[in-house]
Motif scaffolding. Structure first.
Motif, PDB file in Angstrom:
ATOM      1  N   VAL A   1       0.847  -1.204   0.000  1.00  0.00           N
ATOM      2  CA  VAL A   1       0.000   0.000   0.000  1.00  0.00           C
ATOM      3  C   VAL A   1       0.881   1.252   0.000  1.00  0.00           C
ATOM      4  N   GLY A   2       1.889   1.268   0.877  1.00  0.00           N
ATOM      5  CA  GLY A   2       2.801   2.409   0.923  1.00  0.00           C
ATOM      6  C   GLY A   2       3.574   2.582  -0.370  1.00  0.00           C
ATOM      7  N   LEU A   3       4.011   1.471  -0.965  1.00  0.00           N
ATOM      8  CA  LEU A   3       4.761   1.536  -2.213  1.00  0.00           C
ATOM      9  C   LEU A   3       3.894   2.069  -3.351  1.00  0.00           C
ATOM     10  N   ALA A   4       2.635   1.605  -3.427  1.00  0.00           N
ATOM     11  CA  ALA A   4       1.725   2.092  -4.459  1.00  0.00           C
ATOM     12  C   ALA A   4       1.464   3.586  -4.295  1.00  0.00           C
ATOM     13  N   GLY A   5       1.277   4.019  -3.046  1.00  0.00           N
ATOM     14  CA  GLY A   5       1.074   5.445  -2.791  1.00  0.00           C
ATOM     15  C   GLY A   5       2.285   6.265  -3.181  1.00  0.00           C
ATOM     16  N   LEU A   6       3.489   5.743  -2.873  1.00  0.00           N
ATOM     17  CA  LEU A   6       4.721   6.464  -3.215  1.00  0.00           C
ATOM     18  C   LEU A   6       4.880   6.597  -4.725  1.00  0.00           C
ATOM     19  N   LEU A   7       4.611   5.536  -5.462  1.00  0.00           N
ATOM     20  CA  LEU A   7       4.725   5.589  -6.920  1.00  0.00           C
ATOM     21  C   LEU A   7       3.739   6.588  -7.521  1.00  0.00           C
ATOM     22  N   ALA A   8       2.511   6.612  -6.984  1.00  0.00           N
ATOM     23  CA  ALA A   8       1.514   7.560  -7.490  1.00  0.00           C
ATOM     24  C   ALA A   8       1.944   9.003  -7.222  1.00  0.00           C
ATOM     25  N   ILE A   9       2.486   9.242  -6.030  1.00  0.00           N
ATOM     26  CA  ILE A   9       2.940  10.593  -5.672  1.00  0.00           C
ATOM     27  C   ILE A   9       4.096  11.020  -6.561  1.00  0.00           C
ATOM     28  N   LEU A  10       5.071  10.117  -6.773  1.00  0.00           N
ATOM     29  CA  LEU A  10       6.212  10.461  -7.613  1.00  0.00           C
ATOM     30  C   LEU A  10       5.777  10.719  -9.052  1.00  0.00           C
ATOM     31  N   PHE A  11       4.783   9.969  -9.530  1.00  0.00           N
ATOM     32  CA  PHE A  11       4.270  10.186 -10.883  1.00  0.00           C
ATOM     33  C   PHE A  11       3.733  11.611 -11.030  1.00  0.00           C
ATOM     34  N   LYS A  12       2.952  12.043 -10.053  1.00  0.00           N
ATOM     35  CA  LYS A  12       2.389  13.397 -10.109  1.00  0.00           C
ATOM     36  C   LYS A  12       3.466  14.457  -9.897  1.00  0.00           C
ATOM     37  N   TRP A  13       4.371  14.196  -8.964  1.00  0.00           N
ATOM     38  CA  TRP A  13       5.418  15.167  -8.642  1.00  0.00           C
ATOM     39  C   TRP A  13       6.342  15.378  -9.839  1.00  0.00           C
ATOM     40  N   PHE A  14       6.807  14.279 -10.421  1.00  0.00           N
ATOM     41  CA  PHE A  14       7.691  14.402 -11.571  1.00  0.00           C
ATOM     42  C   PHE A  14       6.968  15.041 -12.753  1.00  0.00           C
ATOM     43  N   GLY A  15       5.658  14.775 -12.866  1.00  0.00           N
ATOM     44  CA  GLY A  15       4.886  15.412 -13.927  1.00  0.00           C
ATOM     45  C   GLY A  15       4.897  16.922 -13.794  1.00  0.00           C
ATOM     46  N   ASP A  16       4.786  17.413 -12.558  1.00  0.00           N
ATOM     47  CA  ASP A  16       4.844  18.861 -12.327  1.00  0.00           C
ATOM     48  C   ASP A  16       6.202  19.425 -12.728  1.00  0.00           C
ATOM     49  N   VAL A  17       7.277  18.708 -12.358  1.00  0.00           N
ATOM     50  CA  VAL A  17       8.624  19.176 -12.688  1.00  0.00           C
ATOM     51  C   VAL A  17       8.816  19.211 -14.200  1.00  0.00           C
ATOM     52  N   ILE A  18       8.338  18.190 -14.896  1.00  0.00           N
ATOM     53  CA  ILE A  18       8.469  18.138 -16.357  1.00  0.00           C
ATOM     54  C   ILE A  18       7.726  19.302 -17.004  1.00  0.00           C
ATOM     55  N   ARG A  19       6.510  19.576 -16.520  1.00  0.00           N
ATOM     56  CA  ARG A  19       5.733  20.693 -17.087  1.00  0.00           C
ATOM     57  C   ARG A  19       6.443  22.021 -16.843  1.00  0.00           C
ATOM     58  N   GLU A  20       7.021  22.212 -15.684  1.00  0.00           N
ATOM     59  CA  GLU A  20       7.754  23.442 -15.407  1.00  0.00           C
ATOM     60  C   GLU A  20       8.957  23.581 -16.329  1.00  0.00           C
ATOM     61  N   SER A  21       9.665  22.447 -16.542  1.00  0.00           N
ATOM     62  CA  SER A  21      10.839  22.484 -17.416  1.00  0.00           C
ATOM     63  C   SER A  21      10.440  22.822 -18.846  1.00  0.00           C
ATOM     64  N   LEU A  22       9.389  22.169 -19.349  1.00  0.00           N
ATOM     65  CA  LEU A  22       8.949  22.416 -20.722  1.00  0.00           C
ATOM     66  C   LEU A  22       8.395  23.828 -20.898  1.00  0.00           C
ATOM     67  N   SER A  23       7.913  24.423 -19.810  1.00  0.00           N
ATOM     68  CA  SER A  23       7.380  25.786 -19.873  1.00  0.00           C
ATOM     69  C   SER A  23       8.479  26.835 -19.837  1.00  0.00           C
ATOM     70  N   GLY A  24       9.742  26.383 -19.665  1.00  0.00           N
ATOM     71  CA  GLY A  24      10.854  27.327 -19.684  1.00  0.00           C
ATOM     72  C   GLY A  24      11.089  28.042 -18.378  1.00  0.00           C
ATOM     73  N   PHE A  25      10.670  27.464 -17.264  1.00  0.00           N
ATOM     74  CA  PHE A  25      10.833  28.125 -15.968  1.00  0.00           C
ATOM     75  C   PHE A  25      12.264  28.037 -15.436  1.00  0.00           C
ATOM     76  N   TYR A  26      13.043  27.078 -15.909  1.00  0.00           N
ATOM     77  CA  TYR A  26      14.342  26.801 -15.309  1.00  0.00           C
ATOM     78  C   TYR A  26      15.456  27.481 -16.096  1.00  0.00           C
ATOM     79  N   ASN A  27      16.186  28.377 -15.434  1.00  0.00           N
ATOM     80  CA  ASN A  27      17.335  29.014 -16.076  1.00  0.00           C
ATOM     81  C   ASN A  27      18.614  28.259 -15.714  1.00  0.00           C
TER      82      ASN A  27
END
Length: 295
Positions: A54-80
């Motif tokens: 249960v904990g592992l499934a929750g962790l994978l779901a959280i990382l999926f969403k978290w990394f998705g946010d980071v990818i969107r920020e990178s593609l949006s040009g936020f990172y200098n």
């Protein structure tokens, strides 16, 4: 590290700092639940296995969403460039922490072999220790302790599956390097081919390690309860296998991103970070093969 509701516009001359991210807290809770489940599972508590997954499934779901946010920020040009430097420093410190993690387990292995067992055997200055703690002990490495506790066992031959897995990981280090050079040269076809081969080699390594574990438990009687040798063997190889699993997942995600056209010749730190991690995993395995299987 990232905010799911990041602004759609950001001045690249300003260091981007996300606000109000809930993912670090959620990930910490999921990690805590996972480790509680793992610890109780090892101690044969009935609900430990369920809590772990249960904990592992929750962790994978959280990382999926978290990394998705980071990818969107990178593609949006936020990172200098300054943010890129921060990411690189963070990855360097992360790998350093992993080096120290494995150093602790290698240290336990060396301590048991070079100090604890000689003392218990009464060698050198260990006569008093031998007489006081375990006067009937006589044995070398690998030690199984009293037969009525861990039982007699056989070790895994180094020149079978371990050697094959060594060749697999070394080959995967070559393929990921070829993929990296292809990315820098803009050759997307070669990039996808060799990065995909790296993912397949990681999966193949894990398959053979699972085969090795089944063989060890069923035919060699080598288990976590097989004295200090069994515990150090499975802790070192098991945690390395967990790192290979994580690395393979990261490589697969990077492959999907490359397939979607992410990354450019000059801007691809996510690829580099995963490649660094994969090379680290390769180096750790070489140490394992030498000190656990061969010597």
């Amino acid at each position: 590290m990232a905010n799911a509701h990041a602004d759609t516009h950001h001045d690249k001359n300003v260091y981007y700092v996300p606000h109000g991210s809930r993912w670090p807290v959620f990930a910490s809770v999921a990690l805590f639940v996972t480790m509680i489940g793992f610890a109780t599972w090892l101690n044969e508590v009935s609900w430990g296995k369920t809590v772990f997954f249960v904990g592992l499934a929750g962790l994978l779901a959280i990382l999926f969403k978290w990394f998705g946010d980071v990818i969107r920020e990178s593609l949006s040009g936020f990172y200098n460039k300054q943010v890129d430097t921060s990411f690189r420093m963070g990855m360097v410190w992360f790998i350093f922490s992993e080096v120290m993690f494995f150093a602790a387990f290698f240290g336990a292995l060396f301590y048991a072999r070079q100090f604890a067992l000689p003392w218990l055997n009464g060698e050198g200055d260990g006569m008093a220790t031998h007489a006081l703690l375990w006067p009937d002990f006589a044995g070398g490495w690998p030690s199984n302790g009293p037969s009525d506790i861990g039982g007699n066992y056989q070790t895994v031959p180094a020149w079978g599956l371990p050697l094959l897995n060594t060749l697999i990981l070394l080959t995967s280090g070559v393929t990921v390097t070829i993929a990296h050079h292809a990315l820098k040269e803009g050759k997307r076809g070669i990039l996808l081919l060799f990065l995909g081969l790296t993912v397949l080699l990681g999966c193949l390594f894990l398959f053979f390690q699972a085969e090795e574990y089944v063989h060890a438990y069923k035919e060699l009687n080598l288990t976590l309860g097989s004295g200090i040798y069994g515990s150090t063997f499975f802790m070192l190889t098991g945690f390395h296998g967990a790192h290979v699993t994580l690395g393979t997942l990261m490589l697969a995600i990077i492959w999907l991103r490359c397939l979607k056209g992410h990354f450019s010749k000059d801007d691809h730190f996510a690829f580099e970070a995963v490649a660094w991690y994969w090379h680290f995993v390769d180096v750790v395995w070489l140490g394992l093969f030498l000190f656990v299987y061969v010597l």
